[in-house]
Scaffold this motif. Structure first.
Motif, PDB file in Angstrom:
ATOM      1  N   GLU A 185       0.923  -1.044   0.021  1.00  0.00           N
ATOM      2  CA  GLU A 185       0.196  -0.188  -0.239  1.00  0.00           C
ATOM      3  C   GLU A 185       1.056   1.241   0.521  1.00  0.00           C
ATOM      4  O   GLU A 185       0.864   2.739  -0.633  1.00  0.00           O
ATOM      5  N   GLU A 186       2.308   1.133   1.124  1.00  0.00           N
ATOM      6  CA  GLU A 186       2.793   2.374   0.676  1.00  0.00           C
ATOM      7  C   GLU A 186       2.917   3.127  -0.703  1.00  0.00           C
ATOM      8  O   GLU A 186       3.809   3.646  -1.002  1.00  0.00           O
ATOM      9  N   ARG A 187       3.995   1.451  -1.247  1.00  0.00           N
ATOM     10  CA  ARG A 187       4.773   1.309  -2.306  1.00  0.00           C
ATOM     11  C   ARG A 187       3.766   2.176  -3.275  1.00  0.00           C
ATOM     12  O   ARG A 187       4.458   3.211  -3.965  1.00  0.00           O
ATOM     13  N   SER A 188       2.738   2.142  -3.645  1.00  0.00           N
ATOM     14  CA  SER A 188       1.826   1.882  -4.261  1.00  0.00           C
ATOM     15  C   SER A 188       1.333   4.132  -3.879  1.00  0.00           C
ATOM     16  O   SER A 188       1.528   4.647  -5.021  1.00  0.00           O
ATOM     17  N   ALA A 189       1.449   4.616  -2.864  1.00  0.00           N
ATOM     18  CA  ALA A 189       1.037   5.307  -2.387  1.00  0.00           C
ATOM     19  C   ALA A 189       1.829   6.529  -2.569  1.00  0.00           C
ATOM     20  O   ALA A 189       2.323   7.875  -3.092  1.00  0.00           O
ATOM     21  N   VAL A 190       3.584   5.964  -2.135  1.00  0.00           N
ATOM     22  CA  VAL A 190       4.866   6.854  -3.082  1.00  0.00           C
ATOM     23  C   VAL A 190       4.155   5.951  -4.721  1.00  0.00           C
ATOM     24  O   VAL A 190       4.983   7.881  -5.240  1.00  0.00           O
ATOM     25  N   GLU A 191       3.977   5.514  -5.380  1.00  0.00           N
ATOM     26  CA  GLU A 191       4.789   6.004  -6.930  1.00  0.00           C
ATOM     27  C   GLU A 191       3.713   6.765  -7.234  1.00  0.00           C
ATOM     28  O   GLU A 191       3.324   7.750  -8.198  1.00  0.00           O
ATOM     29  N   ALA A 192       2.355   7.056  -6.726  1.00  0.00           N
ATOM     30  CA  ALA A 192       1.580   7.847  -7.360  1.00  0.00           C
ATOM     31  C   ALA A 192       1.453   9.513  -6.842  1.00  0.00           C
ATOM     32  O   ALA A 192       1.603  10.360  -7.637  1.00  0.00           O
ATOM     33  N   HIS A 193       2.141   9.703  -5.196  1.00  0.00           N
ATOM     34  CA  HIS A 193       3.231  10.483  -5.379  1.00  0.00           C
ATOM     35  C   HIS A 193       3.845  11.481  -5.790  1.00  0.00           C
ATOM     36  O   HIS A 193       4.466  12.718  -6.211  1.00  0.00           O
ATOM     37  N   LEU A 194       4.445  11.119  -6.478  1.00  0.00           N
ATOM     38  CA  LEU A 194       5.817  10.516  -7.896  1.00  0.00           C
ATOM     39  C   LEU A 194       5.456  11.607  -8.536  1.00  0.00           C
ATOM     40  O   LEU A 194       6.538  11.980  -8.939  1.00  0.00           O
ATOM     41  N   GLY A 195       3.777  11.301  -9.205  1.00  0.00           N
ATOM     42  CA  GLY A 195       4.313  12.247 -10.689  1.00  0.00           C
ATOM     43  C   GLY A 195       3.465  13.089 -10.598  1.00  0.00           C
ATOM     44  O   GLY A 195       4.182  14.236 -11.461  1.00  0.00           O
ATOM     45  N   GLU A 196       3.599  13.495  -9.083  1.00  0.00           N
ATOM     46  CA  GLU A 196       3.453  14.686  -9.066  1.00  0.00           C
ATOM     47  C   GLU A 196       4.400  16.125  -8.525  1.00  0.00           C
ATOM     48  O   GLU A 196       4.862  17.106  -7.679  1.00  0.00           O
ATOM     49  N   SER A 197       5.341  15.150  -8.047  1.00  0.00           N
ATOM     50  CA  SER A 197       6.736  15.900  -6.951  1.00  0.00           C
ATOM     51  C   SER A 197       7.991  15.663  -7.655  1.00  0.00           C
ATOM     52  O   SER A 197       8.696  14.713  -8.084  1.00  0.00           O
ATOM     53  N   GLU A 198       8.463  16.371  -9.243  1.00  0.00           N
ATOM     54  CA  GLU A 198       9.477  16.267  -8.973  1.00  0.00           C
ATOM     55  C   GLU A 198      10.459  15.966  -8.298  1.00  0.00           C
ATOM     56  O   GLU A 198      11.667  15.717  -8.531  1.00  0.00           O
ATOM     57  N   SER A 199      10.814  17.140  -7.037  1.00  0.00           N
ATOM     58  CA  SER A 199      12.057  17.070  -6.008  1.00  0.00           C
ATOM     59  C   SER A 199      11.709  15.876  -5.248  1.00  0.00           C
ATOM     60  O   SER A 199      13.706  15.584  -5.291  1.00  0.00           O
ATOM     61  N   MET A 200      10.675  14.649  -5.294  1.00  0.00           N
ATOM     62  CA  MET A 200      10.641  13.329  -4.954  1.00  0.00           C
ATOM     63  C   MET A 200      11.095  12.553  -6.030  1.00  0.00           C
ATOM     64  O   MET A 200      11.931  11.220  -5.492  1.00  0.00           O
ATOM     65  N   GLN A 201      10.930  12.769  -7.709  1.00  0.00           N
ATOM     66  CA  GLN A 201      11.741  11.899  -8.328  1.00  0.00           C
ATOM     67  C   GLN A 201      12.717  11.874  -8.280  1.00  0.00           C
ATOM     68  O   GLN A 201      13.500  10.850  -8.921  1.00  0.00           O
ATOM     69  N   LYS A 202      13.546  12.983  -8.231  1.00  0.00           N
ATOM     70  CA  LYS A 202      14.652  12.843  -8.172  1.00  0.00           C
ATOM     71  C   LYS A 202      15.313  12.524  -7.291  1.00  0.00           C
ATOM     72  O   LYS A 202      16.563  11.968  -7.370  1.00  0.00           O
ATOM     73  N   GLU A 203      14.799  12.408  -6.011  1.00  0.00           N
ATOM     74  CA  GLU A 203      15.836  12.385  -5.097  1.00  0.00           C
ATOM     75  C   GLU A 203      15.445  10.286  -4.782  1.00  0.00           C
ATOM     76  O   GLU A 203      16.619   9.502  -4.389  1.00  0.00           O
ATOM     77  N   VAL A 204      14.191  10.306  -5.575  1.00  0.00           N
ATOM     78  CA  VAL A 204      14.062   8.875  -5.366  1.00  0.00           C
ATOM     79  C   VAL A 204      15.193   7.899  -6.896  1.00  0.00           C
ATOM     80  O   VAL A 204      15.733   6.848  -6.528  1.00  0.00           O
ATOM     81  N   ALA A 205      15.534   8.669  -7.162  1.00  0.00           N
ATOM     82  CA  ALA A 205      16.012   8.318  -8.817  1.00  0.00           C
ATOM     83  C   ALA A 205      17.130   7.966  -8.268  1.00  0.00           C
ATOM     84  O   ALA A 205      18.472   7.391  -8.388  1.00  0.00           O
ATOM     85  N   GLU A 206      17.748   9.169  -7.228  1.00  0.00           N
ATOM     86  CA  GLU A 206      19.168   9.578  -7.173  1.00  0.00           C
ATOM     87  C   GLU A 206      19.429   7.949  -5.765  1.00  0.00           C
ATOM     88  O   GLU A 206      20.636   7.352  -5.846  1.00  0.00           O
ATOM     89  N   MET A 207      18.482   7.355  -5.572  1.00  0.00           N
ATOM     90  CA  MET A 207      18.653   6.453  -4.270  1.00  0.00           C
ATOM     91  C   MET A 207      18.327   4.825  -5.065  1.00  0.00           C
ATOM     92  O   MET A 207      19.516   4.309  -4.158  1.00  0.00           O
ATOM     93  N   ARG A 208      17.730   5.294  -6.024  1.00  0.00           N
ATOM     94  CA  ARG A 208      17.996   4.051  -6.467  1.00  0.00           C
ATOM     95  C   ARG A 208      19.001   3.592  -7.014  1.00  0.00           C
ATOM     96  O   ARG A 208      19.296   2.633  -6.760  1.00  0.00           O
TER      97      ARG A 208
END
Lengths: 201, 261
Positions: free
Chosen positions: B24-47
């Motif tokens: 559930e949390e995974r889906s929530a984060v995935e949904a949120h990723l589409g809206e937040s560029e800063s988080m997209q960048k952070e997640v990409a770096e962490m991946r």
């Protein structure tokens, strides 16, 4: 074979001579066009490391091979959608492999004895009978060095989550700290690792 | 965890990249990723960071069977169509080669030869100056022909196999089809040879041994090879160690000997 050597290096092995990231991008582009030979090359190049990671999480060899097969089939099927602007090929592949391995760990959790201590004790990899390439040894040392820069709790949390496949709630139970603390430690730990290993997008 | 509060979402970036969240949390984060560029960048770096952890793990050699399975699956598994947006964003340097969609249309596996030729030609053009790369591509084509033949043997009506131990360590499996007149040898745990030696394959019958090609063991000892020439019913397949370049008839005792029936 032709030898055009200016440095004292051995070019016998063509694949090692290219930058791995560039080679992998080239291969993925060809795989996206349906090139099975390129798929075969990519497999030879990276499958032992994918299987290494999956085995690290699952331990069972035949299950690990099954998951690795799923990963490579997904690579084949989704290669046409791979976007090099969103990251390196290796990142894409290892992300898929880790997620599938974790999903398998969770699915088989009921039948699996999860020794909660294993994740922590086991950070040092057991050396299999496969010789490590210099490239892998360098990457290993880089990770090990970066790990020493984390606090004890960050290191334990990241190690349990990534190499053990534990969820943050399981990590919280194992380390006996609140879930919120684990989330924060995982994030702080990953930020520190990112900076130590020079990852920047 | 249904909160979409930015702070609590950002706090999950590490756990998300480490696959430590619940579904559930995974889906929530995935949904949120589409809206937040800063988080997209952070997640990409962490991946990317997480993948470095993955790449530092000691490799494990897959079985020969895994690759064989995969190559068979790949031959019959369609690929997803490319997302248009990301295709057009690709730096396509192969301007003179067929368009992606043209090639896609041809990429049914049984039409491969034409497609491979186009792709290989384009790749060679791409890497002018890289002699080593051109060799890789030629090797890849030869390997693909071998792979297709191995798949054909496995898919034949009269497919048969037999396993034996290798003298000096390792295992070998012969797969063959009398109908196709073809066989392949799959080997695990084969010793690496010094550069002045090679492994040589033989088809052996009452008249003697005829060469079926040479090969080197892969660095990991797992290797396979479709034999040159034609298999006749009852032929024995042997492998010997010969001087580099191969011999006209075996000069040493076979390390592998297996008879087809």
């Amino acid at each position: 074979m032709l030898r055009l050597v200016t440095r004292e290096t051995d070019v016998e092995n063509d694949l090692e001579e290219l930058s791995p990231a560039q080679l992998q991008r080239d291969l993925i582009e060809r795989i996206a066009d349906g090139d099975q030979g390129a798929f075969s090359n990519l497999y030879d190049h990276i499958a032992p490391r994918v299987l290494g990671l999956v085995t690290r999480l699952l331990r069972d060899h035949s299950q690990s091979e099954e998951v690795t097969q799923e990963v490579f089939l997904e690579i084949w099927q989704t290669a046409p959608r791979f976007d090099p602007h969103k990251g390196a090929v290796a990142t894409w592949i290892f992300t898929m492999a880790h997620r599938r391995a974790v999903d398998r760990v969770r699915a088989s959790q009921a039948s699996r004895t999860r020794d909660t201590k294993i994740g922590i004790r086991d950070y040092d990899p057991e050396y299999d009978n496969v010789a490590e390439s210099v490239e892998i040894r360098i990457e290993h040392e880089k990770v090990e060095k970066a790990m020493t820069r984390l606090t004890e709790l960050q290191r334990q949390a990241v190690t349990l989550a990534y190499y053990g496949g534990y969820s943050h709630t399981e990590v919280a139970t194992i380390l006996d700290v609140p879930v919120g603390t684990v989330k924060t430690r995982l994030r702080d730990g990953m930020i520190r690792l990112r900076d130590e290993m020079g990852v920047a997008s | 965890m249904s909160s979409t509060d930015d702070n609590s979402m950002n706090n999950m970036a590490g756990a998300f990249a480490l696959d430590a969240l619940s579904a559930e949390e995974r889906s929530a984060v995935e949904a949120h990723l589409g809206e937040s560029e800063s988080m997209q960048k952070e997640v990409a770096e962490m991946r990317e960071t997480a993948s470095l952890l993955g790449r530092a793990v000691t490799p494990v050699e897959p079985s020969v069977a895994l690759k064989l399975n995969l190559m068979t699956l790949v031959a019959s598994t369609p690929q997803l169509p490319g997302a248009l947006a990301s295709v057009s964003a690709l730096p396509r340097e192969k301007s003179s080669s067929p368009t992606t969609s043209e090639r896609k249309a041809q990429s049914r596996w049984f039409l491969r030869p034409v497609t491979i030729f186009a792709a290989a030609a384009a790749s060679v053009a791409l890497v002018i100056g890289g002699v080593a790369v051109a060799n890789t591509i030629i090797d890849a084509d030869a390997k693909l022909a071998q792979t297709n033949q191995l798949v054909a043997i496995n898919a034949s009506n009269d497919f048969q196999q037999a396993s034996v131990d290798v003298k000096g360590g390792g295992h070998a499996k012969l797969v063959w089809s009398v109908e196709l007149g073809s066989s392949a040898l799959l080997m695990d745990g084969l010793a690496l040879l010094p550069s002045d030696k090679t492994y040589q394959l033989w088809y052996i019958d009452a008249a003697g041994a005829r060469s079926a090609g040479t090969f080197a063991a892969a660095g990991n000892g797992s290797t396979w090879r479709v034999l040159d020439g034609t298999l006749a019913k009852g032929d024995t397949v042997g492998v010997t160690v010969e001087p580099s370049g191969g011999s006209t008839s075996p000069t040493t005792d076979p390390i592998i000997i297996v008879t087809s029936t």
